[in-house]
Motif scaffolding. Structure first.
Motif, PDB file in Angstrom:
ATOM      1  N   VAL B  84       0.870  -1.182   0.000  1.00 54.48           N
ATOM      2  CA  VAL B  84       0.000   0.000   0.000  1.00 54.48           C
ATOM      3  C   VAL B  84       0.904   1.228   0.000  1.00 54.48           C
ATOM      4  N   PHE B  85       0.632   2.158  -0.912  1.00 60.66           N
ATOM      5  CA  PHE B  85       1.481   3.341  -1.044  1.00 60.66           C
ATOM      6  C   PHE B  85       0.768   4.568  -0.489  1.00 60.66           C
ATOM      7  N   GLN B  86       1.587   5.530  -0.079  1.00 59.57           N
ATOM      8  CA  GLN B  86       0.993   6.771   0.414  1.00 59.57           C
ATOM      9  C   GLN B  86       0.153   7.445  -0.675  1.00 59.57           C
ATOM     10  N   ASP B  87       0.707   7.497  -1.875  1.00 61.95           N
ATOM     11  CA  ASP B  87      -0.049   8.115  -2.980  1.00 61.95           C
ATOM     12  C   ASP B  87      -0.852   7.074  -3.747  1.00 61.95           C
ATOM     13  N   HIS B  88      -1.139   5.974  -3.106  1.00 58.82           N
ATOM     14  CA  HIS B  88      -1.959   4.834  -3.555  1.00 58.82           C
ATOM     15  C   HIS B  88      -1.675   4.304  -4.960  1.00 58.82           C
ATOM     16  N   GLN B  89      -1.003   5.051  -5.846  1.00 57.85           N
ATOM     17  CA  GLN B  89      -0.590   4.536  -7.158  1.00 57.85           C
ATOM     18  C   GLN B  89      -1.713   3.849  -7.916  1.00 57.85           C
ATOM     19  N   LEU B  90      -2.883   4.495  -7.934  1.00 59.26           N
ATOM     20  CA  LEU B  90      -3.974   3.932  -8.736  1.00 59.26           C
ATOM     21  C   LEU B  90      -3.864   4.464 -10.161  1.00 59.26           C
ATOM     22  N   LEU B  91      -4.357   3.666 -11.102  1.00 60.17           N
ATOM     23  CA  LEU B  91      -4.329   4.100 -12.505  1.00 60.17           C
ATOM     24  C   LEU B  91      -5.660   4.771 -12.819  1.00 60.17           C
ATOM     25  N   MET B  92      -5.585   6.051 -13.150  1.00 62.51           N
ATOM     26  CA  MET B  92      -6.806   6.851 -13.281  1.00 62.51           C
ATOM     27  C   MET B  92      -7.544   6.594 -14.591  1.00 62.51           C
ATOM     28  N   PHE B  97     -12.543  -1.462 -10.416  1.00 62.56           N
ATOM     29  CA  PHE B  97     -12.463  -2.913 -10.590  1.00 62.56           C
ATOM     30  C   PHE B  97     -11.154  -3.299 -11.278  1.00 62.56           C
ATOM     31  N   ASP B  98     -10.843  -2.630 -12.384  1.00 66.21           N
ATOM     32  CA  ASP B  98      -9.643  -2.985 -13.150  1.00 66.21           C
ATOM     33  C   ASP B  98      -8.366  -2.704 -12.367  1.00 66.21           C
ATOM     34  N   ASN B  99      -8.389  -1.653 -11.546  1.00 63.80           N
ATOM     35  CA  ASN B  99      -7.235  -1.378 -10.705  1.00 63.80           C
ATOM     36  C   ASN B  99      -6.979  -2.519  -9.729  1.00 63.80           C
ATOM     37  N   SER B 129     -19.856  -1.213  -4.143  1.00 58.98           N
ATOM     38  CA  SER B 129     -20.820  -0.464  -4.963  1.00 58.98           C
ATOM     39  C   SER B 129     -20.122   0.467  -5.948  1.00 58.98           C
ATOM     40  N   LYS B 130     -18.795   0.680  -5.775  1.00 53.21           N
ATOM     41  CA  LYS B 130     -18.118   1.659  -6.640  1.00 53.21           C
ATOM     42  C   LYS B 130     -17.181   0.998  -7.652  1.00 53.21           C
ATOM     43  N   GLU B 131     -17.373  -0.296  -7.909  1.00 57.53           N
ATOM     44  CA  GLU B 131     -16.413  -1.005  -8.770  1.00 57.53           C
ATOM     45  C   GLU B 131     -16.337  -0.426 -10.175  1.00 57.53           C
ATOM     46  N   ARG B 132     -17.444   0.158 -10.662  1.00 61.25           N
ATOM     47  CA  ARG B 132     -17.432   0.697 -12.028  1.00 61.25           C
ATOM     48  C   ARG B 132     -16.932   2.135 -12.090  1.00 61.25           C
ATOM     49  N   HIS B 133     -16.729   2.741 -10.920  1.00 59.50           N
ATOM     50  CA  HIS B 133     -16.307   4.148 -10.897  1.00 59.50           C
ATOM     51  C   HIS B 133     -14.856   4.278 -11.329  1.00 59.50           C
ATOM     52  N   SER B 134     -14.516   5.523 -11.715  1.00 64.53           N
ATOM     53  CA  SER B 134     -13.101   5.827 -11.914  1.00 64.53           C
ATOM     54  C   SER B 134     -12.532   6.244 -10.556  1.00 64.53           C
ATOM     55  N   MET B 136     -10.803   8.518  -9.900  1.00 64.77           N
ATOM     56  CA  MET B 136     -10.794   9.981  -9.815  1.00 64.77           C
ATOM     57  C   MET B 136     -12.029  10.511  -9.122  1.00 64.77           C
ATOM     58  N   MET B 137     -13.116   9.748  -9.206  1.00 64.06           N
ATOM     59  CA  MET B 137     -14.376  10.220  -8.624  1.00 64.06           C
ATOM     60  C   MET B 137     -14.460   9.921  -7.132  1.00 64.06           C
ATOM     61  N   LEU B 138     -13.452   9.250  -6.583  1.00 65.57           N
ATOM     62  CA  LEU B 138     -13.515   8.850  -5.175  1.00 65.57           C
ATOM     63  C   LEU B 138     -12.780   9.852  -4.287  1.00 65.57           C
ATOM     64  N   SER B 139     -13.147   9.838  -2.995  1.00 60.38           N
ATOM     65  CA  SER B 139     -12.451  10.690  -2.029  1.00 60.38           C
ATOM     66  C   SER B 139     -11.091  10.087  -1.695  1.00 60.38           C
ATOM     67  N   GLY B 140     -10.258  10.862  -1.010  1.00 55.06           N
ATOM     68  CA  GLY B 140      -8.923  10.386  -0.657  1.00 55.06           C
ATOM     69  C   GLY B 140      -8.949   9.090   0.132  1.00 55.06           C
ATOM     70  N   GLY B 141      -9.862   9.030   1.121  1.00 55.26           N
ATOM     71  CA  GLY B 141      -9.958   7.820   1.945  1.00 55.26           C
ATOM     72  C   GLY B 141     -10.400   6.626   1.123  1.00 55.26           C
ATOM     73  N   GLU B 142     -11.329   6.877   0.218  1.00 54.26           N
ATOM     74  CA  GLU B 142     -11.825   5.783  -0.636  1.00 54.26           C
ATOM     75  C   GLU B 142     -10.724   5.295  -1.575  1.00 54.26           C
ATOM     76  N   GLN B 143      -9.967   6.250  -2.116  1.00 54.41           N
ATOM     77  CA  GLN B 143      -8.863   5.869  -3.006  1.00 54.41           C
ATOM     78  C   GLN B 143      -7.873   4.978  -2.268  1.00 54.41           C
ATOM     79  N   GLN B 144      -7.590   5.349  -1.005  1.00 53.52           N
ATOM     80  CA  GLN B 144      -6.633   4.549  -0.254  1.00 53.52           C
ATOM     81  C   GLN B 144      -7.195   3.153   0.008  1.00 53.52           C
ATOM     82  N   ARG B 145      -8.514   3.075   0.205  1.00 52.79           N
ATOM     83  CA  ARG B 145      -9.122   1.757   0.436  1.00 52.79           C
ATOM     84  C   ARG B 145      -9.069   0.917  -0.852  1.00 52.79           C
ATOM     85  N   VAL B 146      -9.201   1.566  -2.004  1.00 57.18           N
ATOM     86  CA  VAL B 146      -9.030   0.826  -3.264  1.00 57.18           C
ATOM     87  C   VAL B 146      -7.594   0.296  -3.346  1.00 57.18           C
ATOM     88  N   GLY B 147      -6.630   1.151  -2.941  1.00 54.44           N
ATOM     89  CA  GLY B 147      -5.225   0.732  -2.909  1.00 54.44           C
ATOM     90  C   GLY B 147      -5.026  -0.486  -2.021  1.00 54.44           C
TER      91      GLY B 147
END
Lengths: 332, 226
Positions: B84-92, B97-99, B129-134, B136-147
């Motif tokens: 898990v990275f601080q900047d979560h390194q998600l592909l926007m 889901f794909d991430n 519920s947010k698997e189809r989202h990008s 980019m549309m998520l909050s910081g906390g949500e992005q980290q949870r995706v990470g």
């Protein structure tokens, strides 16, 4: 709560199956095939997403490939034109116009005595004039001539079907030595000229093909370099989560392959259309000459060869770019 | 599980980032790695991810010496880790889901299996519920949870986190830490690099303090900073 159960199942799984993620052989092959298909589709989608860029790159490749291919087909046509006359290599010996019929008979014997000669046909000035009147369409004009300007002629067919150039010219020199023979000419001379021209043409095709092939490599390599650059972050993340170099390389290799194939298909289209457009005029021209000659287009085989060449060039170009630029991308 | 034996790392510039580190982290343990920036936390994690190689000493993972692991074996080694990275390194440019599916895709998992596991992981972090989202549309906390979902989707035995709460407010940080604790509860070894002292003092877990490349405290739970 769900998270807990998820990881619990992971633990029992890893105890059962050993290391983290392992896939069975058949499932693995099936998923590898699926992955390749998916990667090809993804590469294609990426090309489709930037249509302008793709069309530009593809057309540059198409033009670069169509140039040497056109020349190749043209040279091939010239060679075919030449080879249809190859068996007609004959030597014409022109006698002095004051040669008597007795001398003609001696010369005929002399000619038949040369071992390289297969057959000898005598055409008297009268025969020649008659033939000329028939075939040239200048009948009435020639009728007004006071004397027959044509010399008596021997048509000599050598034994070798298509003699080597130096063999043939030796024979010509031998014939020239006979008294009363004013000149002897190899009818094949224009053919030899055509042959050496087509040889030069082939060399030009080869050189041009090599240079433009390199050009295609550079074009594809450059687009792949840009693609790698724009997907830098993705490459980094894929490497961090355990993607192999082959996995990272694959989409770029497929992109290069697709670009090469599409460019070559464009080149084939240019060729087919061009030769079809020119073919009608050539047919008309050769009909005017009373010839059966038809211009040959690249044909299905030629097009397939061209597309395969494009694919190989695309793959090589992207391989070079990938080898050079992927090494520089390392997760930090 | 993780065993550092007299490990040192010196960068080509000459600075010794880590010197003579001796540490043992057992399977199923949750430990915090703390210290000032530049104390060697990131270097230590990099060595564990095989982004760097140690200059001296031995690093054993699961009893295997990974110092001499061939470069070609690095990908399969990394598949045993979750990071898990601080900047979560998600592909926007792709969906949540794909991430999350990425670690399974690179491992050549069948598509059906990927779908099942990704949904389980997203459910685990409460983002099904947010698997189809990008992202980019998520909050910081949500992005980290995706990470985090991406880090655990392939069920790693070791989970590494580099400042996972660095950009989050205390309430969200506590939520993320609760997630890590849940992974520890089911036997995952978790190592978290952070300088969020308040947070780790509340967690009552092992704390490894680094200072100028050395372990200066191991196990304490009081909040003194060097």
């Amino acid at each position: 709560m769900m998270g807990v159960s998820m990881v619990q199942s992971s633990d029992t799984r890893s105890r059962r199956g050993g290391a983290g993620i392992k896939v069975g052989l058949i499932a693995g092959i099936r998923s590898a095939c699926g992955h390749h298909l998916h990667t090809i589709q993804d590469s294609f989608n990426r090309l489709a997403k930037e249509p302008l860029q793709t069309i530009m790159t593809t057309s540059v490749i198409a033009i670069a490939l169509s140039l040497p291919a056109t020349l190749f087909v043209t040279v091939d046509n010239a060679r075919q034109l030449g080879s249809s006359f190859e068996s007609f290599s004959q030597i014409t010996a022109y006698l002095a116009s004051d040669t008597s019929s007795k001398q003609v008979a001696t010369i005929k014997q002399q000619l038949e005595a040369i071992p390289e000669v297969k057959s000898v046909v005598y055409i008297s000035p009268d025969q020649a004039l008659e033939e000329f009147v028939h075939s040239s369409g200048f009948g009435s004009a020639l009728g007004s001539l006071e004397a027959n300007p044509l010399p008596p002629v021997f048509i000599i067919t050598p034994k070798a079907e298509s003699p080597m150039p130096d063999q043939a010219s030796q024979l010509v020199n031998k014939i020239k030595l006979i008294t009363q023979v004013e000149d002897a000419q190899l009818d094949m001379l224009w053919l030899q000229r055509l042959q050496s021209l087509t040889q030069i043409g082939q060399k030009i095709v080869l050189a041009l093909g090599a240079v433009l092939g390199m050009g295609v490599l550079v074009i594809i390599g450059n687009s792949i370099r840009l693609a790698i650059h724009s997907r830098r972050q993705e490459i980094t993340v894929v490497k961090l989560v355990g993607g192999t170099d082959a996995y990272v390389r694959r989409p770029f290799l497929y992109s290069g392959l697709l670009m090469g194939l599409m460019g070559a298909m464009g080149a084939s289209l240019i060729l087919v259309l061009g030769f079809w457009w020119l073919g009608a005029s050539i047919t008309h021209l050769s009909e005017l000459y009373g010839s059966q000659y038809r211009l040959n287009g690249p044909g299905l085989q030629g097009c397939m060869l061209l597309v395969a060449t494009g694919g190989v060039l695309g793959l090589c170009g992207s391989w070079l770019a990938v080898g050079r630029h992927l090494k520089g991308i390392k997760p930090k | 599980m993780i065993y550092f034996d007299n490990l040192s790392k010196r960068y080509p510039g000459g600075d010794e980032a880590l010197s003579n580190i001796n540490l043992q982290i057992n399977a199923g343990e949750l430990a915090f790695l703390t210290g000032h920036s530049g104390a060697g936390k990131s270097t230590l994690l990099k060595l564990l991810m095989l982004l760097e190689r140690p200059s001296a000493g031995t690093l054993l993972i699961n009893g295997k010496n990974i110092n001499r692991l061939a470069n070609s074996k690095i990908p399969s080694y990394r598949r045993q880790l979750g990071v898990v990275f601080q900047d979560h390194q998600l592909l926007m440019d792709r969906s949540v889901f794909d991430n999350v599916a990425l670690p399974l895709q690179v491992a050549g998992q069948p598509r059906k299996e990927i779908g099942r596991r990704v949904r389980a992981a997203l459910d685990g972090v409460g983002l099904l519920s947010k698997e189809r989202h990008s992202p980019m549309m998520l909050s910081g906390g949500e992005q980290q949870r995706v990470g985090i979902a991406r880090a655990v989707v392939h069920k790693p035995r070791i989970l590494l986190a580099d400042e996972p709460t660095g950009n989050l407010d205390p309430a969200l940080s506590a939520e993320i830490m609760a997630l890590f604790r849940r992974f520890q509860d089911v036997g995952v070894t978790v190592l978290i690099a952070t300088h969020d002292i308040d947070l780790i003092n509340r967690m009552k877990n092992r704390i490894i303090r680094l200072h100028q490349g050395m372990v200066v405290d191991d196990g304490g739970i009081d909040g003194s900073i060097f």
